[in-house]
Design a protein around this motif. Sequence first.
Motif, PDB file in Angstrom:
ATOM      1  N   GLN A 118      -2.120   2.356   3.698  1.00 54.36           N
ATOM      2  CA  GLN A 118      -1.327   3.574   3.782  1.00 54.36           C
ATOM      3  C   GLN A 118      -1.934   4.520   4.820  1.00 54.36           C
ATOM      4  OE1 GLN A 118      -1.380   4.831  -0.295  1.00 54.36           O
ATOM      5  NE2 GLN A 118       0.377   3.564  -0.832  1.00 54.36           N
ATOM      6  N   TYR A 127       0.775   9.310  -3.705  1.00 58.17           N
ATOM      7  CA  TYR A 127       1.451   8.026  -3.866  1.00 58.17           C
ATOM      8  C   TYR A 127       1.396   7.498  -5.300  1.00 58.17           C
ATOM      9  CZ  TYR A 127       2.728   3.163  -3.330  1.00 58.17           C
ATOM     10  OH  TYR A 127       3.334   1.946  -3.470  1.00 58.17           O
ATOM     11  N   GLU A 132       6.827   5.071  -3.608  1.00 56.14           N
ATOM     12  CA  GLU A 132       7.366   4.929  -2.247  1.00 56.14           C
ATOM     13  C   GLU A 132       8.212   6.120  -1.805  1.00 56.14           C
ATOM     14  OE1 GLU A 132       6.869   2.721   0.250  1.00 56.14           O
ATOM     15  OE2 GLU A 132       5.287   1.959  -1.042  1.00 56.14           O
ATOM     16  N   ARG A 133       8.783   6.826  -2.764  1.00 57.26           N
ATOM     17  CA  ARG A 133       9.639   7.967  -2.422  1.00 57.26           C
ATOM     18  C   ARG A 133       8.900   8.975  -1.544  1.00 57.26           C
ATOM     19  NH1 ARG A 133      11.761  11.496  -7.302  1.00 57.26           N
ATOM     20  NH2 ARG A 133       9.520  11.666  -7.491  1.00 57.26           N
ATOM     21  N   MET A 135       6.306   8.312   0.440  1.00 58.02           N
ATOM     22  CA  MET A 135       5.851   7.716   1.697  1.00 58.02           C
ATOM     23  C   MET A 135       6.979   7.608   2.717  1.00 58.02           C
ATOM     24  SD  MET A 135       2.768   7.531   0.968  1.00 58.02           S
ATOM     25  CE  MET A 135       2.032   6.699   2.334  1.00 58.02           C
ATOM     26  N   ARG A 136       8.183   7.409   2.263  1.00 55.68           N
ATOM     27  CA  ARG A 136       9.297   7.146   3.177  1.00 55.68           C
ATOM     28  C   ARG A 136      10.250   8.328   3.369  1.00 55.68           C
ATOM     29  NH1 ARG A 136       7.000   2.978   4.148  1.00 55.68           N
ATOM     30  NH2 ARG A 136       7.147   0.947   3.171  1.00 55.68           N
TER      31      ARG A 136
END
Length: 177
Positions: A118, A127, A132-133, A135-136
Amino acid sequence: AYFQLLLLLTFFIAIGLAATPAAKARIGDLAVPEMSTFKWLSIILCTLLAGGGVFFAAGEPVYHFVVTPPAFDTEAGTAAAVPGALAQAFMHWGFLAWAVLGTLTAVVLAHAHYVKGQPLQPRTLLYPVFGERIMRGAFGGVVDALCVIAVVAGTVGPIGFLATQVSFGLHELLGWS
Protein backbone atom coordinates in the motif's frame (compact mmCIF):
# COMPACT_ATOMS: atom_id res chain seq x y z
CA ALA A 1 -6.15 10.27 32.39
CA TYR A 2 -7.16 7.65 29.80
CA PHE A 3 -4.92 9.21 27.16
CA GLN A 4 -1.97 9.33 29.55
CA LEU A 5 -2.45 5.69 30.53
CA LEU A 6 -2.68 4.74 26.86
CA LEU A 7 0.58 6.58 26.17
CA LEU A 8 2.29 4.83 29.07
CA LEU A 9 0.98 1.44 27.94
CA THR A 10 2.24 2.05 24.40
CA PHE A 11 5.64 3.05 25.74
CA PHE A 12 5.97 -0.03 27.96
CA ILE A 13 4.81 -2.33 25.16
CA ALA A 14 7.46 -0.82 22.87
CA ILE A 15 10.17 -1.28 25.51
CA GLY A 16 8.97 -4.83 26.17
CA LEU A 17 9.03 -5.73 22.49
CA ALA A 18 12.48 -4.21 22.08
CA ALA A 19 13.78 -6.54 24.81
CA THR A 20 12.35 -9.71 23.21
CA PRO A 21 13.40 -11.69 20.13
CA ALA A 22 10.55 -9.91 18.29
CA ALA A 23 12.88 -6.89 18.04
CA LYS A 24 14.83 -8.72 15.32
CA ALA A 25 11.75 -9.14 13.12
CA ARG A 26 11.99 -7.74 9.61
CA ILE A 27 9.19 -5.99 7.83
CA GLY A 28 9.10 -6.65 4.10
CA ASP A 29 11.40 -8.64 1.86
CA LEU A 30 14.44 -6.40 2.15
CA ALA A 31 17.70 -8.16 3.00
CA VAL A 32 19.28 -4.84 3.95
CA PRO A 33 17.36 -1.81 5.26
CA GLU A 34 17.01 1.12 2.87
CA MET A 35 18.23 3.47 5.60
CA SER A 36 20.72 3.22 8.40
CA THR A 37 19.50 3.29 11.99
CA PHE A 38 21.02 6.77 12.34
CA LYS A 39 19.05 8.08 9.34
CA TRP A 40 15.83 6.50 10.57
CA LEU A 41 16.20 7.97 14.06
CA SER A 42 17.10 11.35 12.55
CA ILE A 43 13.90 11.33 10.50
CA ILE A 44 11.80 10.37 13.52
CA LEU A 45 13.39 13.02 15.75
CA CYS A 46 13.18 15.80 13.16
CA THR A 47 9.59 14.92 12.29
CA LEU A 48 8.44 15.16 15.87
CA LEU A 49 10.40 18.32 16.54
CA ALA A 50 9.18 19.98 13.35
CA GLY A 51 5.64 18.74 13.82
CA GLY A 52 5.09 20.05 17.29
CA GLY A 53 8.02 19.91 19.68
CA VAL A 54 9.38 23.29 18.64
CA PHE A 55 5.98 24.95 18.54
CA PHE A 56 4.51 23.48 21.72
CA ALA A 57 7.71 23.28 23.78
CA ALA A 58 7.03 26.68 25.32
CA GLY A 59 3.29 26.93 24.78
CA GLU A 60 2.14 23.73 26.41
CA PRO A 61 3.77 24.24 29.83
CA VAL A 62 2.35 27.77 29.91
CA TYR A 63 -1.11 26.47 29.02
CA HIS A 64 -0.95 23.82 31.76
CA PHE A 65 0.23 26.50 34.20
CA VAL A 66 -2.80 28.65 33.37
CA VAL A 67 -5.26 25.72 33.15
CA THR A 68 -4.42 22.97 35.66
CA PRO A 69 -4.28 19.49 34.05
CA PRO A 70 -6.95 17.05 35.27
CA ALA A 71 -4.39 14.81 36.98
CA PHE A 72 -3.34 17.60 39.37
CA ASP A 73 -5.30 19.48 42.00
CA THR A 74 -3.19 22.63 42.34
CA GLU A 75 -4.56 26.11 41.83
CA ALA A 76 -3.81 27.40 38.32
CA GLY A 77 -1.37 30.28 38.02
CA THR A 78 0.39 29.68 41.33
CA ALA A 79 3.93 28.52 42.07
CA ALA A 80 2.49 25.14 43.10
CA ALA A 81 1.11 24.68 39.55
CA VAL A 82 4.58 24.79 37.92
CA PRO A 83 5.64 21.16 38.63
CA GLY A 84 2.32 19.80 37.36
CA ALA A 85 2.47 21.92 34.22
CA LEU A 86 5.99 20.77 33.44
CA ALA A 87 5.15 17.13 34.23
CA GLN A 88 2.19 17.23 31.84
CA ALA A 89 4.30 18.80 29.07
CA PHE A 90 7.11 16.27 29.57
CA MET A 91 4.52 13.49 29.42
CA HIS A 92 3.42 14.71 25.99
CA TRP A 93 6.81 15.56 24.51
CA GLY A 94 9.15 13.09 26.23
CA PHE A 95 9.72 9.40 25.59
CA LEU A 96 6.02 8.76 25.19
CA ALA A 97 5.75 10.85 22.06
CA TRP A 98 8.74 9.03 20.59
CA ALA A 99 7.15 5.69 21.46
CA VAL A 100 3.93 6.51 19.66
CA LEU A 101 5.51 8.18 16.64
CA GLY A 102 8.57 5.96 16.32
CA THR A 103 6.92 2.63 16.91
CA LEU A 104 3.18 2.54 16.53
CA THR A 105 2.67 4.67 13.43
CA ALA A 106 5.98 3.74 11.80
CA VAL A 107 5.49 0.00 12.22
CA VAL A 108 1.92 0.09 10.91
CA LEU A 109 2.93 2.17 7.86
CA ALA A 110 6.01 0.05 7.20
CA HIS A 111 4.00 -3.18 7.35
CA ALA A 112 1.27 -1.79 5.10
CA HIS A 113 3.82 -0.52 2.57
CA TYR A 114 6.45 -3.25 2.46
CA VAL A 115 4.26 -6.29 3.11
CA LYS A 116 0.86 -5.26 1.73
CA GLY A 117 2.12 -2.96 -1.06
CA GLN A 118 0.00 0.00 0.00
CA PRO A 119 1.13 3.62 -0.49
CA LEU A 120 2.91 5.62 2.18
CA GLN A 121 -0.03 7.95 2.69
CA PRO A 122 -2.15 8.82 5.74
CA ARG A 123 -5.11 6.94 4.27
CA THR A 124 -3.15 3.71 4.65
CA LEU A 125 -3.45 3.95 8.44
CA LEU A 126 -7.25 3.77 8.09
CA TYR A 127 -7.26 0.77 5.72
CA PRO A 128 -7.98 -1.76 8.51
CA VAL A 129 -11.10 0.22 9.45
CA PHE A 130 -12.52 1.21 6.04
CA GLY A 131 -10.95 -1.33 3.67
CA GLU A 132 -10.64 -0.72 -0.07
CA ARG A 133 -13.18 2.11 0.04
CA ILE A 134 -10.56 4.44 1.54
CA MET A 135 -7.80 3.39 -0.85
CA ARG A 136 -9.71 3.86 -4.09
CA GLY A 137 -12.39 6.46 -3.47
CA ALA A 138 -12.48 10.18 -2.95
CA PHE A 139 -12.74 9.59 0.80
CA GLY A 140 -9.05 8.59 0.87
CA GLY A 141 -8.08 11.78 -0.94
CA VAL A 142 -10.03 13.83 1.57
CA VAL A 143 -8.29 12.04 4.45
CA ASP A 144 -4.85 12.71 2.92
CA ALA A 145 -5.69 16.37 2.27
CA LEU A 146 -7.04 16.92 5.78
CA CYS A 147 -3.92 15.37 7.30
CA VAL A 148 -1.68 17.74 5.33
CA ILE A 149 -3.85 20.74 6.20
CA ALA A 150 -3.91 19.73 9.88
CA VAL A 151 -0.12 19.54 10.02
CA VAL A 152 0.38 22.85 8.21
CA ALA A 153 -2.40 24.72 10.02
CA GLY A 154 -1.52 23.29 13.39
CA THR A 155 2.21 23.75 13.56
CA VAL A 156 3.69 25.99 10.88
CA GLY A 157 4.28 29.70 11.21
CA PRO A 158 1.53 32.27 11.66
CA ILE A 159 -1.19 29.80 10.66
CA GLY A 160 -0.14 27.48 13.48
CA PHE A 161 -0.11 30.28 16.00
CA LEU A 162 -3.51 31.45 14.77
CA ALA A 163 -5.00 27.94 14.95
CA THR A 164 -3.73 27.48 18.49
CA GLN A 165 -4.99 30.87 19.62
CA VAL A 166 -8.43 30.31 18.08
CA SER A 167 -8.64 26.89 19.73
CA PHE A 168 -7.60 28.29 23.11
CA GLY A 169 -10.04 31.18 22.77
CA LEU A 170 -12.96 28.91 21.87
CA HIS A 171 -12.13 26.69 24.82
CA GLU A 172 -11.95 29.59 27.28
CA LEU A 173 -14.96 31.51 25.97
CA LEU A 174 -17.37 28.75 24.99
CA GLY A 175 -16.00 25.64 26.69
CA TRP A 176 -15.29 23.91 23.37
CA SER A 177 -12.28 21.62 23.33
